[in-house]
Design a protein around this motif. Structure first.
Motif, mmCIF file in Angstrom:
data_model
loop_
_atom_site.group_PDB
_atom_site.id
_atom_site.type_symbol
_atom_site.label_atom_id
_atom_site.label_comp_id
_atom_site.label_asym_id
_atom_site.label_seq_id
_atom_site.Cartn_x
_atom_site.Cartn_y
_atom_site.Cartn_z
ATOM 1 N N ASN A 110 -1.745 87.473 56.436
ATOM 2 C CA ASN A 110 -0.312 87.503 56.144
ATOM 3 C C ASN A 110 0.229 86.115 55.803
ATOM 4 O OD1 ASN A 110 -0.048 90.257 56.515
ATOM 5 N ND2 ASN A 110 0.443 90.066 58.694
ATOM 6 N N VAL A 111 0.885 86.029 54.662
ATOM 7 C CA VAL A 111 1.539 84.809 54.197
ATOM 8 C C VAL A 111 3.051 85.013 54.257
ATOM 9 C CG1 VAL A 111 1.871 83.242 52.247
ATOM 10 C CG2 VAL A 111 -0.385 84.269 52.661
ATOM 11 N N TYR A 112 3.745 84.050 54.851
ATOM 12 C CA TYR A 112 5.209 84.081 54.882
ATOM 13 C C TYR A 112 5.735 82.824 54.185
ATOM 14 C CZ TYR A 112 5.072 87.910 58.246
ATOM 15 O OH TYR A 112 4.867 89.127 58.855
ATOM 16 N N LEU A 113 6.669 83.038 53.269
ATOM 17 C CA LEU A 113 7.244 81.922 52.519
ATOM 18 C C LEU A 113 8.745 81.878 52.743
ATOM 19 C CD1 LEU A 113 5.217 82.194 49.189
ATOM 20 C CD2 LEU A 113 4.903 80.539 51.038
ATOM 21 N N PHE A 114 9.260 80.657 52.936
ATOM 22 C CA PHE A 114 10.653 80.468 53.323
ATOM 23 C C PHE A 114 11.375 79.538 52.349
ATOM 24 C CE2 PHE A 114 8.255 81.567 57.023
ATOM 25 C CZ PHE A 114 9.116 82.275 57.863
ATOM 26 N N GLN A 115 12.465 80.007 51.803
ATOM 27 C CA GLN A 115 13.400 79.154 51.067
ATOM 28 C C GLN A 115 14.812 79.666 51.375
ATOM 29 O OE1 GLN A 115 12.613 78.709 46.863
ATOM 30 N NE2 GLN A 115 14.506 77.587 46.511
ATOM 31 N N PRO A 116 15.228 79.530 52.631
ATOM 32 C CA PRO A 116 16.513 80.097 53.041
ATOM 33 C C PRO A 116 17.686 79.299 52.477
ATOM 34 C CG PRO A 116 15.544 78.854 54.834
ATOM 35 C CD PRO A 116 14.524 78.872 53.738
ATOM 36 N N SER A 117 18.699 80.021 52.039
ATOM 37 C CA SER A 117 19.897 79.377 51.513
ATOM 38 C C SER A 117 21.128 80.016 52.130
ATOM 39 C CB SER A 117 19.955 79.509 49.985
ATOM 40 O OG SER A 117 20.131 80.866 49.612
ATOM 41 N N TYR A 118 22.235 79.351 51.979
ATOM 42 C CA TYR A 118 23.515 79.909 52.391
ATOM 43 C C TYR A 118 23.969 80.941 51.358
ATOM 44 C CZ TYR A 118 24.389 76.307 55.952
ATOM 45 O OH TYR A 118 24.331 75.498 57.057
ATOM 46 N N PRO A 119 24.754 81.913 51.786
ATOM 47 C CA PRO A 119 25.355 82.822 50.818
ATOM 48 C C PRO A 119 26.586 82.186 50.192
ATOM 49 C CG PRO A 119 26.062 83.430 53.005
ATOM 50 C CD PRO A 119 25.111 82.264 53.179
ATOM 51 N N THR A 120 26.985 82.690 49.061
ATOM 52 C CA THR A 120 28.251 82.316 48.453
ATOM 53 C C THR A 120 28.997 83.592 48.087
ATOM 54 O OG1 THR A 120 27.193 82.157 46.276
ATOM 55 C CG2 THR A 120 27.412 80.119 47.520
ATOM 56 N N ILE A 121 30.280 83.447 47.893
ATOM 57 C CA ILE A 121 31.087 84.569 47.434
ATOM 58 C C ILE A 121 31.268 84.435 45.931
ATOM 59 C CG2 ILE A 121 33.283 85.780 47.613
ATOM 60 C CD1 ILE A 121 31.567 85.958 50.105
ATOM 61 N N PHE A 122 30.789 85.425 45.195
ATOM 62 C CA PHE A 122 30.889 85.401 43.733
ATOM 63 C C PHE A 122 31.478 86.731 43.289
ATOM 64 C CE2 PHE A 122 29.501 85.710 39.348
ATOM 65 C CZ PHE A 122 29.629 84.416 38.892
ATOM 66 N N ASP A 123 32.651 86.672 42.645
ATOM 67 C CA ASP A 123 33.344 87.899 42.223
ATOM 68 C C ASP A 123 33.505 88.879 43.387
ATOM 69 O OD1 ASP A 123 33.638 86.965 39.700
ATOM 70 O OD2 ASP A 123 32.144 88.248 38.771
ATOM 71 N N ASP A 124 33.904 88.336 44.551
ATOM 72 C CA ASP A 124 34.167 89.139 45.754
ATOM 73 C C ASP A 124 32.921 89.799 46.326
ATOM 74 O OD1 ASP A 124 36.906 88.538 45.678
ATOM 75 O OD2 ASP A 124 37.267 90.155 44.239
ATOM 76 N N SER A 125 31.741 89.366 45.907
ATOM 77 C CA SER A 125 30.498 89.895 46.457
ATOM 78 C C SER A 125 29.744 88.778 47.177
ATOM 79 C CB SER A 125 29.604 90.447 45.341
ATOM 80 O OG SER A 125 30.231 91.518 44.667
ATOM 81 N N ILE A 126 28.971 89.160 48.203
ATOM 82 C CA ILE A 126 28.106 88.195 48.869
ATOM 83 C C ILE A 126 26.863 88.010 48.012
ATOM 84 C CG2 ILE A 126 26.715 87.719 50.917
ATOM 85 C CD1 ILE A 126 28.693 89.321 52.552
ATOM 86 N N SER A 127 26.604 86.772 47.648
ATOM 87 C CA SER A 127 25.536 86.477 46.691
ATOM 88 C C SER A 127 24.567 85.467 47.283
ATOM 89 C CB SER A 127 26.149 85.933 45.391
ATOM 90 O OG SER A 127 25.177 85.782 44.384
ATOM 91 N N TYR A 128 23.265 85.701 47.077
ATOM 92 C CA TYR A 128 22.224 84.800 47.557
ATOM 93 C C TYR A 128 21.399 84.274 46.378
ATOM 94 C CZ TYR A 128 22.773 85.692 52.558
ATOM 95 O OH TYR A 128 23.253 85.744 53.841
ATOM 96 N N TRP A 129 20.814 83.097 46.605
ATOM 97 C CA TRP A 129 19.894 82.530 45.620
ATOM 98 C C TRP A 129 18.525 83.185 45.767
ATOM 99 C CZ3 TRP A 129 21.367 79.264 41.840
ATOM 100 C CH2 TRP A 129 22.587 78.595 41.989
ATOM 101 N N LEU A 130 17.944 83.611 44.679
ATOM 102 C CA LEU A 130 16.555 84.044 44.695
ATOM 103 C C LEU A 130 15.671 82.822 44.993
ATOM 104 C CD1 LEU A 130 16.572 86.418 41.595
ATOM 105 C CD2 LEU A 130 16.193 87.105 43.974
ATOM 106 N N PRO A 131 14.674 82.964 45.877
ATOM 107 C CA PRO A 131 13.880 81.807 46.330
ATOM 108 C C PRO A 131 12.846 81.371 45.289
ATOM 109 C CG PRO A 131 13.084 83.802 47.381
ATOM 110 C CD PRO A 131 14.296 84.200 46.575
ATOM 111 N N TYR A 132 13.342 80.738 44.241
ATOM 112 C CA TYR A 132 12.523 80.426 43.069
ATOM 113 C C TYR A 132 11.304 79.560 43.391
ATOM 114 C CZ TYR A 132 11.172 78.218 38.655
ATOM 115 O OH TYR A 132 10.459 77.738 37.592
ATOM 116 N N THR A 133 11.503 78.509 44.188
ATOM 117 C CA THR A 133 10.415 77.557 44.416
ATOM 118 C C THR A 133 9.223 78.213 45.090
ATOM 119 O OG1 THR A 133 12.024 75.762 44.604
ATOM 120 C CG2 THR A 133 9.819 75.344 45.444
#
Length: 484
Positions: free
Chosen positions: A3-26
């Motif tokens: 099992n491999v676990y990869l972490f790139q946690p980010s804060y959420p932002t509010i975009f157009d009244d929706s909770i939005s997260y960054w896709l963990p690109y790196t």
């Protein structure tokens, strides 16, 4: 399967009244590259991609027998990933903890990183794709792994895309309540060596391009998956005229015909010339995208020499502002407060030059920060410029966050050999006055008229207004003192 676990946690932002997260690109790039190897594919499984700040207790509960946990470390998740890594190591002592990213020191052994963070087994410096694959192969073969893995930079960026290989499909499907923000690279590297930044040093300067077909296909993916906000994290978009014009044209076509990505933002070439403006004209033609930056950081020659920053000369800046106006582009300019050799007087002179050049839209001001691997953070620079810093603790966004107890910090310069803390605050307040009176239009016409017809310097006009606010009793004076 391991099992491999990869972490790139980010804060959420509010975009157009929706909770939005960054896709963990790196970390997505790490897995999409490694899983090409048949040995990795047959012996390892990506058990989870952690893209948000989950409470540590819940995180441990949802994990199962991790063999390796890889963390992409940034200033906005540094405290959180260390807490998560420590908890994982306590629960599974044999799990290999791997740290990479710009927040990890380039010389971790010399800086005592492993002594301070004994739960970290391996640090990756530089590009991570091949390094991560190498670590997985060594785990499979029960071979020793050095504490620091740093491989030479690749010659050609023939890397698979985490978007096109489906790395993010599962987390999008499993989290329908969120909207998404994304980052894409059409190239990698920065030719500049600005001392306040680690970009040039970390990417070894030379810009290398991803295949154009990949870049266009990734933008199509953003459209097909209805991405709200796409950040083009090239260091100098527009620097390759014909190629970047094609990319901008295709992006514009998709945004007009499909509505997605809703908004795109690019990091523009530092020395914007006519060809860069032509790319920008296409990029902004649909009126959806944001941010044509003229990031001068300072206009004092002594400052620019010291920070290794090459800016356009003022005649070109004025010509560019006129061309932007002609093309219907609204540029904004950035300054950094607290750089070496910047004084209270030179800070105000920056505004004389910028406003005189015709930049009346927006001048954004950032406090100079000490970034882990930037040249500004070297002992020589600290000693030479007598930096004094303050650690600012808090959230990086005001949006809801499940893990609210672990607060991140930023190391901000509060004084230098050339600017006391009081002078730095004074300089920031001067910028506040220009922003809230000139930029928004309250006094812009008056100051421009007096500058043109009475040769009154902008710095004198706004210094006088600043004195009035400092000594007044109006509502605006009350707000001025609240900011101070």
């Amino acid at each position: 399967m391991k099992n491999v676990y990869l972490f790139q946690p980010s804060y959420p932002t509010i975009f157009d009244d929706s909770i939005s997260y960054w896709l963990p690109y790196t970390v997505g790039c790490l897995w999409s590259y490694a899983v090409q190897n048949p040995i990795v594919k047959e012996n390892f499984v990506l058990a989870d991609l952690v893209f948000k700040r989950i409470k540590i207790e819940k995180l441990i509960e949802r994990m199962e027998d991790p063999v390796i946990a890889g963390f992409s470390c940034y200033v906005w998740n540094w405290k959180y990933v260390k807490a998560a890594a420590k908890a994982i190591k306590e629960k599974w002592p044999d799990c290999k903890i791997v740290f990479g990213g710009p927040q990890v020191p380039e010389n971790p052994v010399v800086k005592g990183f492993f002594d301070e963070n004994p739960y970290v087994d391996i640090v990756v410096n530089g590009e991570g794709e091949r390094a991560f694959e190498d670590i997985l192969l060594k785990i499979h073969n029960n071979e020793p792994i050095p504490q620091v893995v740093s491989l030479p930079r690749v010659d050609e960026l023939h890397f698979p895309s985490p978007y096109l290989t489906g790395v993010f499909d599962k987390i999008i499907k499993d989290n329908p309540e969120f909207t998404w923000q994304s980052t894409i690279e059409t190239n990698r590297g920065c030719p500049y060596q600005c001392t306040f930044c680690d970009w040039g040093s970390l990417t070894l300067s030379k810009i290398k391009k991803f295949p154009l077909e990949r870049a266009l296909a990734e933008i199509k993916w953003q459209s097909d998956h209805k991405i709200d906000y796409m950040f083009m994290c090239d260091s100098n978009f527009g620097i390759f005229y014909e190629r970047d014009k094609e990319i901008a044209t295709y992006l514009n076509h998709l945004q007009v015909t499909t509505g997605f990505p809703k908004v795109a933002l690019a990091q523009w070439a530092k020395n914007a010339k006519h060809q860069v403006l032509d790319v920008a004209k296409t990029f902004f033609s649909n009126h959806k995208n944001r941010g044509f930056t003229v990031s001068v950081q300072s206009l004092d020659d002594h400052v620019l020499t010291e920070i290794k920053r090459k800016n356009m000369d003022m005649s070109n800046l004025a010509a560019m502002m006129a061309e932007c106006k002609k093309l219907g582009i609204n540029p904004y300019t950035e300054l950094i407060l607290g750089l070496p050799y910047e004084t209270k007087d030179s800070w105000k002179e920056n505004y004389d030059k910028i406003l005189s050049a015709g930049q009346h839209n927006t001048v954004d001001v950032w406090f100079a920060e000490i970034i882990e691997n930037a040249e500004l953070n070297s002992p020589e620079q600290w000693k030479k410029h007598e930096f004094e810093t303050v650690s600012i603790t808090g959230k990086f966004t005001g949006a809801f966050d499940e893990e609210s107890e672990i607060l991140e910090t930023r190391n901000v310069i509060k004084s230098t050999k050339y600017m006391t803390s009081e002078e730095l605050i004074h300089s920031y307040l001067f910028s506040y006055v220009v922003s809230n009176y000139h930029t928004v239009g309250r006094t812009q016409l008056i100051s421009r008229f007096l500058h043109k017809h009475k040769n009154l310097k902008y710095s004198d006009f706004y210094s006088h207004l600043m004195d009035h606010l400092e000594n007044g009793t109006s509502i605006m004076s009350v707000e001025y003192h609240r900011i101070k």
